[in-house]
Scaffold this active site. Structure first.
Site, mmCIF file in Angstrom:
data_model
loop_
_atom_site.group_PDB
_atom_site.id
_atom_site.type_symbol
_atom_site.label_atom_id
_atom_site.label_comp_id
_atom_site.label_asym_id
_atom_site.label_seq_id
_atom_site.Cartn_x
_atom_site.Cartn_y
_atom_site.Cartn_z
ATOM 1 N N ILE A 155 -7.783 0.143 19.727
ATOM 2 C CA ILE A 155 -9.018 0.191 18.952
ATOM 3 C C ILE A 155 -9.453 -1.215 18.547
ATOM 4 O O ILE A 155 -10.644 -1.564 18.627
ATOM 5 C CB ILE A 155 -8.849 1.100 17.720
ATOM 6 C CG1 ILE A 155 -8.595 2.538 18.167
ATOM 7 C CG2 ILE A 155 -10.077 1.029 16.813
ATOM 8 C CD1 ILE A 155 -8.312 3.508 17.036
ATOM 9 N N ARG A 175 1.131 -9.012 15.575
ATOM 10 C CA ARG A 175 2.443 -9.444 16.048
ATOM 11 C C ARG A 175 2.253 -10.455 17.183
ATOM 12 O O ARG A 175 1.228 -10.459 17.850
ATOM 13 C CB ARG A 175 3.247 -8.249 16.560
ATOM 14 C CG ARG A 175 3.571 -7.201 15.509
ATOM 15 C CD ARG A 175 4.271 -6.021 16.148
ATOM 16 N NE ARG A 175 3.444 -5.410 17.180
ATOM 17 C CZ ARG A 175 3.868 -4.485 18.026
ATOM 18 N NH1 ARG A 175 5.124 -4.075 17.978
ATOM 19 N NH2 ARG A 175 3.046 -3.980 18.939
ATOM 20 N N THR A 234 -10.385 1.639 8.750
ATOM 21 C CA THR A 234 -10.525 2.952 9.377
ATOM 22 C C THR A 234 -9.188 3.388 9.983
ATOM 23 O O THR A 234 -9.154 4.327 10.779
ATOM 24 C CB THR A 234 -11.603 2.928 10.482
ATOM 25 O OG1 THR A 234 -11.272 1.908 11.441
ATOM 26 C CG2 THR A 234 -12.980 2.652 9.900
ATOM 27 N N ARG A 236 -5.332 3.397 8.237
ATOM 28 C CA ARG A 236 -4.584 4.185 7.265
ATOM 29 C C ARG A 236 -4.604 3.464 5.924
ATOM 30 O O ARG A 236 -4.424 2.243 5.866
ATOM 31 C CB ARG A 236 -3.138 4.403 7.714
ATOM 32 C CG ARG A 236 -2.978 5.295 8.940
ATOM 33 C CD ARG A 236 -3.380 6.727 8.664
ATOM 34 N NE ARG A 236 -3.195 7.599 9.813
ATOM 35 C CZ ARG A 236 -4.092 7.827 10.746
ATOM 36 N NH1 ARG A 236 -5.280 7.225 10.689
ATOM 37 N NH2 ARG A 236 -3.845 8.651 11.745
ATOM 38 N N GLU A 265 -5.581 12.725 0.801
ATOM 39 C CA GLU A 265 -6.776 13.346 1.354
ATOM 40 C C GLU A 265 -6.628 14.868 1.348
ATOM 41 O O GLU A 265 -5.508 15.375 1.438
ATOM 42 C CB GLU A 265 -7.012 12.850 2.790
ATOM 43 C CG GLU A 265 -7.242 11.350 2.871
ATOM 44 C CD GLU A 265 -7.493 10.865 4.299
ATOM 45 O OE1 GLU A 265 -7.562 11.721 5.220
ATOM 46 O OE2 GLU A 265 -7.611 9.664 4.509
ATOM 47 N N HIS A 285 -12.931 10.163 6.152
ATOM 48 C CA HIS A 285 -11.995 10.162 7.286
ATOM 49 C C HIS A 285 -12.605 10.853 8.508
ATOM 50 O O HIS A 285 -12.091 11.866 9.008
ATOM 51 C CB HIS A 285 -10.666 10.825 6.924
ATOM 52 C CG HIS A 285 -9.546 10.372 7.818
ATOM 53 N ND1 HIS A 285 -8.221 10.498 7.480
ATOM 54 C CD2 HIS A 285 -9.552 9.776 9.051
ATOM 55 C CE1 HIS A 285 -7.462 10.015 8.450
ATOM 56 N NE2 HIS A 285 -8.261 9.570 9.419
#
Length: 325
Positions: A155, A175, A234, A236, A265, A285
């Site tokens: 993403i 990373r 978007t 967590r 949630e 969400h």
């Protein structure tokens, strides 16, 4: 098989082409959200295959131990909401396609929607017109701004490409392996995490949540951000230290936020702190909540059920459960 689907809020699944895959099965769909163990145990008492919408419902040990007929949990993506060890002990197979080769374009597109909406102050402008007023605020352009991508996975890579289309300067932190991939794709990587947070005008989080990434965005990181910067999440909510985002926004670094994910949630309290802040754009969400994404995801999920029924379970994340079963 007796199949139960939880949390289909809008009763969408039965309208999708892939739902025909379950013809001949006894399917029960629940459209509300329930987390109470007693209520869930009653609903799922006869369930053999349980279908989950991502992480909407937590499937923990106290519930699993009250479901002796449960044989399979079928879902997609990561599974921090499921007690995998208990499933294994009880012989409950968990099948979850990790969709390693395909990004969620729905989430990528929502990320960009939030960036545009927050930077141009669209909710405030719309509210102004609905109140019988005209222009209410002054937004900011994206051209020549620095877009920070924290986590260069599927993403993050797509969102970076959107930034290029808007003539933004892309800066990546992740990373070392991921930073190497970003450099190979022609993007600049920050010399340090500190530099990354200091330079970004828009900073978007794109990491999976697991123990090494929980709380990875610290108070000191946010304090380095520009008072004009926008933080977008978007992915967590627990990637950011619990409760710290509100404090950072009140302190003015960053100056703005756009979020689609929350600690607990669904968020249905209109007095939820972030909803009361004028410098925050909140959505419920909906990153993956598109008809196209559902068709892709539930084709996999229903396919996992059919594979189990045929005696050849796929995408099994706890293979030792096969021996137990």
């Amino acid at each position: 098989m007796k199949i139960t689907i939880l949390d289909d809020y809008h009763d969408t699944l039965r309208t999708l082409p892939c739902f025909k895959m379950l013809e001949g099965h006894d399917v029960t769909i629940w459209n509300d959200h329930v987390q109470d163990v007693d209520a869930l145990a009653k609903r799922l008492a006869d369930t053999e295959a349980l279908v989950l919408f991502r992480e909407r419902t937590k499937i923990r040990t106290p519930l699993l131990e009250r479901l002796p007929k449960l044989k399979l949990i079928s879902q997609r993506s990561v599974f921090p909401h499921i007690d995998i060890d208990t499933c294994t002990r009880l012989g409950v197979i968990v099948s979850s396609n990790q969709h390693a080769g395909q990004p969620s374009y729905g989430t990528s597109e929502l990320t960009w929607t939030l960036i545009l909406g927050a930077m141009r102050r669209l909710p405030q402008q719309v509210a102004s017109m609905k109140a019988g007023k005209w222009q209410s605020d002054l937004g900011s352009s994206l051209h020549d701004k620095t877009l920070g991508i924290y986590g260069y996975g599927r993403i993050g890579k797509v969102v970076a490409s959107y930034g290029v289309a808007f003539k933004m300067n892309i800066l990546v932190w992740a990373r070392e392996e991921s930073r190497a991939r970003a450099r190979a794709d022609g993007y600049e990587t920050a010399a340090s995490k500190e530099e990354f947070f200091e330079r970004c005008d828009v900073l978007s989080l794109h990491m999976r949540l697991y123990e090494p990434t929980r709380g990875i965005v610290k108070a000191a990181d946010r304090a380095r951000m520009k008072p004009t910067a926008l933080l977008v999440n978007t992915s967590r909510a627990p990637l950011i230290e619990k409760g710290a985002l509100e404090a950072a926004l009140r302190a003015g670094r960053p100056g703005f936020a756009a979020v689609d994910v929350y600690e607990d949630e669904p968020v249905t309290d209109p007095d939820y702190p972030l909803l009361k802040m004028d410098n925050v754009l909140c959505t419920p969400h909906i990153g993956y909540v598109t008809r196209d994404e559902y068709q892709i995801q539930f084709s996999d999920i229903f396919g996992q059920i059919l594979a189990y029924q045929a005696g050849k379970p796929v995408n099994v994340v706890n293979p030792d459960a096969l021996k137990r079963r």
